[in-house]
Scaffold this motif. Structure first.
Motif, PDB file in Angstrom:
ATOM      1  N   LEU A 289      -8.158 -11.361  -7.219  1.00 23.51           N
ATOM      2  CA  LEU A 289      -6.844 -10.769  -7.470  1.00 23.51           C
ATOM      3  C   LEU A 289      -5.735 -11.701  -6.986  1.00 23.51           C
ATOM      4  O   LEU A 289      -4.736 -11.902  -7.692  1.00 23.51           O
ATOM      5  CB  LEU A 289      -6.741  -9.391  -6.802  1.00 23.51           C
TER       6      LEU A 289
ATOM      7  N   GLN B  16      -5.316  -7.429 -15.061  1.00 25.12           N
ATOM      8  CA  GLN B  16      -5.404  -5.970 -15.214  1.00 25.12           C
ATOM      9  C   GLN B  16      -6.860  -5.509 -15.256  1.00 25.12           C
ATOM     10  O   GLN B  16      -7.215  -4.486 -14.652  1.00 25.12           O
ATOM     11  CB  GLN B  16      -4.655  -5.509 -16.470  1.00 25.12           C
TER      12      GLN B  16
ATOM     13  N   ARG C 116      -8.179  -5.582 -11.754  1.00 25.75           N
ATOM     14  CA  ARG C 116      -7.628  -4.430 -11.006  1.00 25.75           C
ATOM     15  C   ARG C 116      -8.385  -3.147 -11.357  1.00 25.75           C
ATOM     16  O   ARG C 116      -8.717  -2.353 -10.468  1.00 25.75           O
ATOM     17  CB  ARG C 116      -6.155  -4.234 -11.354  1.00 25.75           C
TER      18      ARG C 116
ATOM     19  N   GLN D 169     -10.488  -0.893  -8.738  1.00 24.30           N
ATOM     20  CA  GLN D 169     -10.187   0.512  -8.469  1.00 24.30           C
ATOM     21  C   GLN D 169     -11.413   1.392  -8.662  1.00 24.30           C
ATOM     22  O   GLN D 169     -11.682   2.288  -7.854  1.00 24.30           O
ATOM     23  CB  GLN D 169      -9.041   0.987  -9.360  1.00 24.30           C
TER      24      GLN D 169
END
Length: 195
Positions: A86, A135, A138, A142
Motif C-alpha cells: 500500500l 484500490q 485496499r 480490508q
C-alpha cells in the motif's frame, strides 16, 4: 566603479537569461530518469512477486498440514507485505500523477506535438492502472482484516483465494512495468533523434 558595475551586469545578463534552463530538467533528462525509476520498480515488483508467491506456497503447505501456528505466521507476514504494498502503491501513484502533470505541460508548451500527446496518453493510462491496483490492494486488505485469526474452513479458503488474487495482482504489475520500460526506451530514442 560605474564601468565595473556595467561590465558585471553585461556579463551576468546572459547567465541569468539561461538560469531557467539549468533549473528545469530537460525532457530528455526526465525520460532517462523515468527509465531508471521503472528499472528500480521492475526489480521491486519482481521481489514482490516472489515474496507473495512464497507466502501463498507456505500458506498452502501449512493449510495442508493443519498447522495453525504456521498459518498465523504467514498471516502476520501477509499483513506486513500488504502494508508495504500500500505504501509503495501510494508513492508510485503520486509519481505517475507528477508525470501526467509534466506531460500535460509539455503538450501545452511544446507546440502540441504528436509524440507529446502520445506520451501524455501513456502517462494517464499508467496513473489509472496504478490507481486501480491500489484500490484492489485496499479491497483485499480490508477483506483480509476481517478474516485474520479465523481458522474455520470457509475463512481459510477465502484467505487462500485473496492471497492468490495478490499473486495475480503482482504479476499484472510486473507486466505493466515491462510495458512502461518499453515506452520509456522509445521516448529516450525519440529524444536522441530530436536533439
Amino acid at each position: 566603479m560605474a564601468k565595473w558595475l556595467l561590465a558585471t551586469m553585461a556579463l551576468s545578463l546572459p547567465a541569468l537569461a539561461h538560469a531557467d534552463d539549468f533549473r528545469r530538467p530537460t525532457e530528455q533528462g526526465q525520460n532517462r530518469q523515468e527509465l531508471r525509476q521503472n528499472q528500480r520498480e521492475t526489480r521491486d515488483d519482481h521481489q514482490d512477486l516472489r515474496q507473495v508467491e512464497s507466502l501463498l506456497s507456505r500458506y498452502d503447505s501449512a493449510r495442508g498440514r493443519s498447522a495453525r501456528r504456521d498459518m498465523q505466521q504467514v498471516e502476520q507476514e501477509l499483513r506486513n507485505y500488504i502494508a508495504s504494498e500500500l505504501n509503495e502503491s501510494h508513492r508510485e501513484l503520486a509519481q505517475d500523477q507528477r508525470e501526467v502533470r509534466s506531460s500535460t505541460r509539455e503538450v501545452r508548451y511544446d507546440g502540441n506535438r504528436h509524440d507529446d500527446r502520445k506520451d501524455r496518453r501513456d502517462d494517464v493510462r499508467d496513473a489509472r492502472q496504478e490507481s486501480r491496483a491500489l484500490q484492489q490492494t485496499r479491497n483485499i486488505s480490508q477483506e483480509l482484516n476481517g478474516l485474520y485469526g479465523r481458522m474455520d474452513s470457509g475463512s481459510v479458503a477465502r484467505k487462500r483465494m485473496l492471497l492468490a488474487d495478490l499473486v495475480q495482482l503482482a504479476r499484472s504489475e510486473q507486466s505493466q512495468n515491462r510495458q512502461e520500460m518499453r515506452e520509456d526506451r522509445r521516448e529516450v530514442r525519440e529524444d536522441g533523434r530530436r536533439y
